[in-house]
Design a protein around this motif. Structure first.
Motif, PDB file in Angstrom:
ATOM      1  N   ARG A   1       0.858  -1.189   0.000  1.00  0.00           N
ATOM      2  CA  ARG A   1       0.000   0.000   0.000  1.00  0.00           C
ATOM      3  C   ARG A   1       0.895   1.240   0.000  1.00  0.00           C
ATOM      4  O   ARG A   1       1.184   1.818   1.035  1.00  0.00           O
ATOM      5  CB  ARG A   1      -0.915   0.006   1.234  1.00  0.00           C
ATOM      6  CG  ARG A   1      -1.856  -1.179   1.326  1.00  0.00           C
ATOM      7  CD  ARG A   1      -2.884  -1.174   0.204  1.00  0.00           C
ATOM      8  NE  ARG A   1      -3.817  -2.285   0.323  1.00  0.00           N
ATOM      9  CZ  ARG A   1      -3.638  -3.476  -0.243  1.00  0.00           C
ATOM     10  NH1 ARG A   1      -2.548  -3.694  -0.991  1.00  0.00           N
ATOM     11  NH2 ARG A   1      -4.518  -4.440  -0.088  1.00  0.00           N
TER      12      ARG A   1
ATOM     13  N   LEU B   1       0.726   7.635  -1.562  1.00  0.00           N
ATOM     14  CA  LEU B   1       0.454   8.280  -2.841  1.00  0.00           C
ATOM     15  C   LEU B   1       0.575   9.796  -2.712  1.00  0.00           C
ATOM     16  O   LEU B   1       0.057  10.386  -1.756  1.00  0.00           O
ATOM     17  CB  LEU B   1      -0.953   7.910  -3.324  1.00  0.00           C
ATOM     18  CG  LEU B   1      -1.216   6.397  -3.422  1.00  0.00           C
ATOM     19  CD1 LEU B   1      -2.687   6.143  -3.727  1.00  0.00           C
ATOM     20  CD2 LEU B   1      -0.330   5.770  -4.484  1.00  0.00           C
TER      21      LEU B   1
ATOM     22  N   GLN C   1      -3.858   9.019  -8.723  1.00  0.00           N
ATOM     23  CA  GLN C   1      -3.354   8.178  -7.639  1.00  0.00           C
ATOM     24  C   GLN C   1      -3.655   6.708  -7.917  1.00  0.00           C
ATOM     25  O   GLN C   1      -2.809   5.835  -7.686  1.00  0.00           O
ATOM     26  CB  GLN C   1      -3.973   8.605  -6.307  1.00  0.00           C
ATOM     27  CG  GLN C   1      -3.442   9.926  -5.778  1.00  0.00           C
ATOM     28  CD  GLN C   1      -4.032  10.273  -4.422  1.00  0.00           C
ATOM     29  OE1 GLN C   1      -5.013   9.677  -3.974  1.00  0.00           O
ATOM     30  NE2 GLN C   1      -3.430  11.247  -3.750  1.00  0.00           N
ATOM     31  N   ASP C   2      -4.866   6.433  -8.399  1.00  0.00           N
ATOM     32  CA  ASP C   2      -5.212   5.052  -8.762  1.00  0.00           C
ATOM     33  C   ASP C   2      -4.263   4.530  -9.840  1.00  0.00           C
ATOM     34  O   ASP C   2      -3.765   3.402  -9.767  1.00  0.00           O
ATOM     35  CB  ASP C   2      -6.649   4.979  -9.274  1.00  0.00           C
ATOM     36  CG  ASP C   2      -7.674   5.215  -8.178  1.00  0.00           C
ATOM     37  OD1 ASP C   2      -7.304   5.115  -6.991  1.00  0.00           O
ATOM     38  OD2 ASP C   2      -8.842   5.490  -8.510  1.00  0.00           O
TER      39      ASP C   2
ATOM     40  N   TRP D   1      -1.234   5.410 -10.662  1.00  0.00           N
ATOM     41  CA  TRP D   1       0.166   5.259 -10.272  1.00  0.00           C
ATOM     42  C   TRP D   1       0.367   4.275  -9.122  1.00  0.00           C
ATOM     43  O   TRP D   1       1.513   3.892  -8.835  1.00  0.00           O
ATOM     44  CB  TRP D   1       0.758   6.621  -9.903  1.00  0.00           C
ATOM     45  CG  TRP D   1       1.112   7.433 -11.107  1.00  0.00           C
ATOM     46  CD1 TRP D   1       0.339   8.325 -11.770  1.00  0.00           C
ATOM     47  CD2 TRP D   1       2.357   7.377 -11.825  1.00  0.00           C
ATOM     48  NE1 TRP D   1       0.998   8.848 -12.851  1.00  0.00           N
ATOM     49  CE2 TRP D   1       2.254   8.291 -12.905  1.00  0.00           C
ATOM     50  CE3 TRP D   1       3.548   6.664 -11.661  1.00  0.00           C
ATOM     51  CZ2 TRP D   1       3.293   8.496 -13.811  1.00  0.00           C
ATOM     52  CZ3 TRP D   1       4.575   6.872 -12.555  1.00  0.00           C
ATOM     53  CH2 TRP D   1       4.450   7.772 -13.624  1.00  0.00           C
ATOM     54  N   GLU D   2      -0.699   3.867  -8.454  1.00  0.00           N
ATOM     55  CA  GLU D   2      -0.544   2.997  -7.284  1.00  0.00           C
ATOM     56  C   GLU D   2       0.246   1.715  -7.573  1.00  0.00           C
ATOM     57  O   GLU D   2       1.194   1.401  -6.843  1.00  0.00           O
ATOM     58  CB  GLU D   2      -1.908   2.648  -6.694  1.00  0.00           C
ATOM     59  CG  GLU D   2      -1.803   1.772  -5.456  1.00  0.00           C
ATOM     60  CD  GLU D   2      -3.144   1.512  -4.811  1.00  0.00           C
ATOM     61  OE1 GLU D   2      -3.214   0.643  -3.930  1.00  0.00           O
ATOM     62  OE2 GLU D   2      -4.144   2.165  -5.179  1.00  0.00           O
TER      63      GLU D   2
ATOM     64  N   ALA E   1       3.936   0.984  -6.042  1.00  0.00           N
ATOM     65  CA  ALA E   1       4.116  -0.209  -5.200  1.00  0.00           C
ATOM     66  C   ALA E   1       5.368  -0.973  -5.624  1.00  0.00           C
ATOM     67  O   ALA E   1       6.154  -1.435  -4.778  1.00  0.00           O
ATOM     68  CB  ALA E   1       2.881  -1.101  -5.297  1.00  0.00           C
TER      69      ALA E   1
END
Length: 468
Positions: free
Chosen positions: A295, A298, A307-308, A310-311, A315
């Motif tokens: 997790r 961000l 953000q979604d 690049w998550e 990670a």
């Protein structure tokens, strides 16, 4: 192990017969179609009548389904390169650096693009361990900027790469359902821009939970679910539809200058890419569960969708460590930071209206005055919005209606034209205009007066005919 002795011996043959006649697990319809599509023409001809009867469809319908499947899955068992995982454990940071340097050898682009491409390639190997699958959109303002070269390079290093140009909507979900590839779509600007169906399919594959489409199949129009989950890279000139760009890691390229020298990809040692792909396979095998539970923190400078996107990349960067966590965040902010957000046309309209209200210091404005102000700048789209003519009151109302803003009758110096109150915009300004631009908004303008922004009587008559 079972032993047979004495009187039990006569049961041996019965047991063996029962075992041999045990039913195999029933194939799904998709598995049947995939199996039949892999047969040669002679083999398929021998079984087509029986298989069509078993499926409960006409032979002609089965033939059509097999033909469609073969178009998107030719030589299905050999269509992907065989990648054997590297024999020894792999250092993740060193591997990403190798990939980074390899991209620099063959492609002219900014550092942030190289970093993002490196991480996206690695992400394809962790597709079974992540929840978001951002598109990689390779774009450039003109041809001969290396878009197809970068797509080719990505394909050489990605998990189960499949190149497709001018792919049909049904081919997208069928090949994903059957083969789970990394789909590499070239020349997207030529066919994708006006194809709403394929855009919807690509959009649906952004998150694992929603990565499905429903289509009816067979003579009885039986509903069937198809997966759209998987890594997808798209190459084309210019930008794609807003909904696709919003789900993307944008890899911008530029045409190289005479002094910018890179090696030709077609002359590259094939073992270079096989070796890197082998290391990626081993690293994914060893660390998939760790990436799945990661997790990452961000950057707040990214909007929610960015953000979604690049998550999964962050990670991977955080897990490999070294300089990659910082490099990844620098690339994320450089590519997808708020200042790089491309506003939709409706948001651009909001921003322009806010600027007008700020400049005029009004609390209200007639529709006619607002349109005059919007169309005064030839560099903005409103002067030619209506097929080369200025935006109409009805078109303005429709755009603003997306934000719940409706024209109303307003009182201005004893007259009551249709127009807009500033208060009606405040919520939309705060929600849709980047915070840096809307932080100074207040409910009351500095120069509030009913005598400001007064509409000439002639203009009221002209615009009142639209009753907006």
């Amino acid at each position: 192990m079972i032993y047979f002795q004495g009187a039990d011996m006569h049961n041996k043959e019965a047991v063996q017969l029962a075992i041999s006649s045990a039913q195999k697990p029933k194939e799904t319809q998709t598995e049947v179609i995939t199996r039949l599509a892999s047969l040669s023409a002679l083999e398929y001809d021998r079984v087509r009548d029986h298989e069509a009867k078993a499926l409960g469809v006409r032979v002609s319908v089965l033939d059509k389904e097999i033909s469609l499947t073969r178009q998107v899955t030719p030589q299905s068992f050999d269509m992907f390169p065989t990648i054997q995982p590297w024999e020894n454990p792999v250092d993740g940071a060193e591997l990403l650096t190798e990939i980074y340097n390899t991209i620099k050898r063959f492609i002219v682009c900014d550092d942030k693009t190289v970093v993002a491409t490196t991480l996206w390639i690695a992400f394809t190997w962790f597709i079974d361990n992540v929840q978001v699958a951002p598109l990689a959109v390779i774009t450039a303002p003109e041809k001969r900027c290396g878009k197809s070269q970068l797509l080719d390079l990505i394909g050489r290093l990605s998990r189960r790469p499949l190149v497709a140009s001018n792919i049909s909507p049904s081919a997208v979900y069928r090949v994903i359902e059957a083969q789970s590839p990394t789909l590499l779509i070239d020349e997207a600007d030529a066919f994708l821009r006006d194809n709403e169906e394929i855009r919807g399919i690509l959009n649906s594959g952004h998150t694992r939970q929603s990565a499905y489409v429903i289509r009816v199949v067979g003579e009885d129009y039986e509903p069937q679910q198809f997966s759209t989950w998987g890594a997808k890279a798209i190459s084309g000139i210019g930008t794609l539809a807003d909904t696709l760009m919003d789900r993307s890691i944008v890899l911008e390229l530029r045409r190289k200058l005479k002094h910018e020298n890179v090696e030709r990809l077609r002359h590259a040692d094939k073992w270079l890419f096989k070796r890197l792909a082998s290391k990626l396979a081993r690293y994914a095998d060893d660390n998939g569960l760790a990436i799945e539970s990661s997790r990452p923190i961000l950057p707040e400078e990214l909007n929610d969708r960015a953000q979604d996107n690049w998550e999964p990349l962050l990670a991977i960067a955080d897990y490999v460590g070294g300089e990659w966590p910082q490099r990844a965040r620098d690339a994320a902010l450089g590519i997808s930071g708020i200042e790089h957000d491309s506003a939709s046309l409706s948001t651009e309209l909001l921003m322009d209206i806010k600027e007008i209200f700020d400049t005029k210091g009004c609390s209200r404005m007639s529709t006619a005055d607002l349109i005059d102000e919007l169309t005064a700048d030839d560099m903005k789209p409103w002067a030619t919005y209506n097929k080369g003519k200025p935006i109409t009151p009805r078109q303005l109302a429709k755009r603003l209606g997306e934000f719940g803003i409706k024209p109303q009758t307003i009182r201005m110096s004893g007259r009551t034209p249709k127009g807009f109150m500033l208060d009606a915009f405040q919520d939309a300004f705060k929600r849709y205009i980047p915070s840096d631009d809307s932080s100074h908004l207040s409910a009351t303008p500095q120069h509030d007066s009913n005598n400001l922004c007064i509409e000439p009587v002639s203009n009221v008559a002209d615009y009142s005919r639209d009753n907006t």
